[in-house]
Scaffold this motif. Structure first.
Motif, PDB file in Angstrom:
ATOM      1  N   TRP A 252       1.195   6.494  -7.036  1.00  0.00           N
ATOM      2  CA  TRP A 252       0.012   7.264  -7.391  1.00  0.00           C
ATOM      3  C   TRP A 252       0.208   8.755  -7.150  1.00  0.00           C
ATOM      4  CZ3 TRP A 252      -4.287   5.868  -9.907  1.00  0.00           C
ATOM      5  CH2 TRP A 252      -5.354   6.751  -9.886  1.00  0.00           C
ATOM      6  N   LEU A 253       0.899   9.124  -6.085  1.00  0.00           N
ATOM      7  CA  LEU A 253       0.960  10.519  -5.670  1.00  0.00           C
ATOM      8  C   LEU A 253       2.232  11.263  -6.072  1.00  0.00           C
ATOM      9  CD1 LEU A 253      -0.523  10.097  -2.094  1.00  0.00           C
ATOM     10  CD2 LEU A 253      -1.689  10.923  -4.142  1.00  0.00           C
ATOM     11  N   ARG A 254       3.231  10.585  -6.575  1.00  0.00           N
ATOM     12  CA  ARG A 254       4.482  11.279  -6.895  1.00  0.00           C
ATOM     13  C   ARG A 254       4.296  12.208  -8.103  1.00  0.00           C
ATOM     14  NH1 ARG A 254       8.334   6.822  -9.818  1.00  0.00           N
ATOM     15  NH2 ARG A 254       6.776   6.179 -11.317  1.00  0.00           N
ATOM     16  N   PRO A 255       5.035  13.308  -8.116  1.00  0.00           N
ATOM     17  CA  PRO A 255       4.894  14.251  -9.229  1.00  0.00           C
ATOM     18  C   PRO A 255       5.600  13.738 -10.487  1.00  0.00           C
ATOM     19  CG  PRO A 255       6.527  15.041  -7.690  1.00  0.00           C
ATOM     20  CD  PRO A 255       5.935  13.805  -7.081  1.00  0.00           C
TER      21      PRO A 255
ATOM     22  N   LEU B  39       0.817  -1.208   0.000  1.00  0.00           N
ATOM     23  CA  LEU B  39       0.000   0.000   0.000  1.00  0.00           C
ATOM     24  C   LEU B  39       0.853   1.261   0.000  1.00  0.00           C
ATOM     25  CD1 LEU B  39      -2.889  -1.004   2.434  1.00  0.00           C
ATOM     26  CD2 LEU B  39      -3.001  -0.705  -0.059  1.00  0.00           C
ATOM     27  N   VAL B  40       1.962   1.248   0.735  1.00  0.00           N
ATOM     28  CA  VAL B  40       2.869   2.394   0.732  1.00  0.00           C
ATOM     29  C   VAL B  40       3.457   2.581  -0.663  1.00  0.00           C
ATOM     30  CG1 VAL B  40       5.099   3.213   1.601  1.00  0.00           C
ATOM     31  CG2 VAL B  40       3.402   2.317   3.190  1.00  0.00           C
ATOM     32  N   PHE B  41       3.893   1.511  -1.305  1.00  0.00           N
ATOM     33  CA  PHE B  41       4.440   1.602  -2.658  1.00  0.00           C
ATOM     34  C   PHE B  41       3.382   2.082  -3.647  1.00  0.00           C
ATOM     35  CE2 PHE B  41       5.364  -0.295  -6.819  1.00  0.00           C
ATOM     36  CZ  PHE B  41       6.579   0.311  -7.062  1.00  0.00           C
TER      37      PHE B  41
ATOM     38  N   ILE C 275       3.467  19.214 -15.521  1.00  0.00           N
ATOM     39  CA  ILE C 275       2.993  18.096 -16.340  1.00  0.00           C
ATOM     40  C   ILE C 275       2.376  17.049 -15.421  1.00  0.00           C
ATOM     41  CG2 ILE C 275       3.656  16.263 -17.935  1.00  0.00           C
ATOM     42  CD1 ILE C 275       5.928  18.076 -18.888  1.00  0.00           C
ATOM     43  N   VAL C 276       1.177  16.593 -15.763  1.00  0.00           N
ATOM     44  CA  VAL C 276       0.499  15.555 -14.999  1.00  0.00           C
ATOM     45  C   VAL C 276       0.850  14.189 -15.566  1.00  0.00           C
ATOM     46  CG1 VAL C 276      -1.745  14.654 -14.291  1.00  0.00           C
ATOM     47  CG2 VAL C 276      -1.378  17.122 -14.423  1.00  0.00           C
ATOM     48  N   HIS C 277       0.746  14.039 -16.869  1.00  0.00           N
ATOM     49  CA  HIS C 277       1.157  12.793 -17.523  1.00  0.00           C
ATOM     50  C   HIS C 277       1.400  13.045 -19.004  1.00  0.00           C
ATOM     51  CE1 HIS C 277      -2.544  11.823 -19.743  1.00  0.00           C
ATOM     52  NE2 HIS C 277      -3.212  12.229 -18.683  1.00  0.00           N
ATOM     53  N   ALA C 278       2.094  12.098 -19.605  1.00  0.00           N
ATOM     54  CA  ALA C 278       2.386  12.147 -21.037  1.00  0.00           C
ATOM     55  C   ALA C 278       1.873  10.857 -21.674  1.00  0.00           C
ATOM     56  CB  ALA C 278       3.885  12.286 -21.276  1.00  0.00           C
ATOM     57  N   SER C 279       1.528  10.944 -22.938  1.00  0.00           N
ATOM     58  CA  SER C 279       1.118   9.752 -23.687  1.00  0.00           C
ATOM     59  C   SER C 279       1.865   9.743 -25.022  1.00  0.00           C
ATOM     60  CB  SER C 279      -0.395   9.738 -23.911  1.00  0.00           C
ATOM     61  OG  SER C 279      -0.787  10.833 -24.705  1.00  0.00           O
TER      62      SER C 279
ATOM     63  N   SER D   9       3.800   8.522 -16.229  1.00  0.00           N
ATOM     64  CA  SER D   9       3.489   9.393 -15.105  1.00  0.00           C
ATOM     65  C   SER D   9       4.736  10.039 -14.512  1.00  0.00           C
ATOM     66  CB  SER D   9       2.731   8.622 -14.022  1.00  0.00           C
ATOM     67  OG  SER D   9       3.512   7.535 -13.567  1.00  0.00           O
ATOM     68  N   THR D  10       5.899   9.776 -15.098  1.00  0.00           N
ATOM     69  CA  THR D  10       7.147  10.443 -14.697  1.00  0.00           C
ATOM     70  C   THR D  10       7.911  10.801 -15.963  1.00  0.00           C
ATOM     71  OG1 THR D  10       8.563   8.482 -14.601  1.00  0.00           O
ATOM     72  CG2 THR D  10       7.288   8.995 -12.617  1.00  0.00           C
ATOM     73  N   SER D  11       8.944  11.605 -15.805  1.00  0.00           N
ATOM     74  CA  SER D  11       9.758  12.011 -16.960  1.00  0.00           C
ATOM     75  C   SER D  11      10.842  10.986 -17.283  1.00  0.00           C
ATOM     76  CB  SER D  11      10.389  13.378 -16.702  1.00  0.00           C
ATOM     77  OG  SER D  11      11.203  13.344 -15.547  1.00  0.00           O
ATOM     78  N   SER D  12      10.883   9.868 -16.597  1.00  0.00           N
ATOM     79  CA  SER D  12      11.907   8.838 -16.820  1.00  0.00           C
ATOM     80  C   SER D  12      11.375   7.741 -17.734  1.00  0.00           C
ATOM     81  CB  SER D  12      12.334   8.221 -15.481  1.00  0.00           C
ATOM     82  OG  SER D  12      12.868   9.190 -14.647  1.00  0.00           O
TER      83      SER D  12
END
Length: 146
Positions: free
Chosen positions: A23-26, A16-18, A39-43, A142-145
């Protein structure tokens, strides 16, 4: 039996922590405040030999988007790509609270990091290089990586 229950509860708590972290990381930890948005998300969707890159942004502070300033995606090679489609969301009271951009990219544009120039700042869209693995359909990030 009691020991197994404790181990299961610890595993559940760690999961649940993971999940909450994912879910909440920018999208990007160091978003430029001059850009006024984050940026919220990219597709990314492959279209024959080209790619459609979609970026969803939310307003980060009280100032809205300045429509007089150009928006461009800058590739690692320095090529500036103008958005093919822009969608704005919001109302009269709060202004533009969200933006959605779509960019038409060539395969070579994904050979390095991507940066979005917006208002007076820049946002990191992508840190890695090379096209991501093609799994068909639309890929969401959901991240820039990626």
């Amino acid at each position: 039996m009691k020991r197994r229950l404790v181990l299961l509860l610890i595993s559940l708590l760690l999961s649940l922590v993971f999940l909450g972290w994912q879910w909440l990381r920018p999208y990007d930890w160091n978003a430029d405040p001059q850009a006024r948005y984050r940026i919220v998300h990219a597709s990314l969707e492959r279209d024959h030999s080209f790619y459609w890159l979609g970026l969803r942004l939310k307003r980060a502070d009280r100032e809205s988007h300045d429509l007089t300033k150009p928006v461009a995606l800058v590739t690692a090679a320095g090529r500036r790509v103008d958005p093919a489609d822009i969608t704005m969301e919001g109302d009269d009271e709060s202004g533009v609270t969200g933006l959605f951009f779509r960019f038409w990219l060539e395969k070579d544009d994904l050979d390095g990091p991507l940066e979005l120039r917006l208002n007076d700042g820049s946002l990191t869209v992508r840190q890695r290089s090379g096209p991501p693995a093609d799994k068909g359909g639309i890929r969401y990030f959901s991240t820039s990586s990626w």
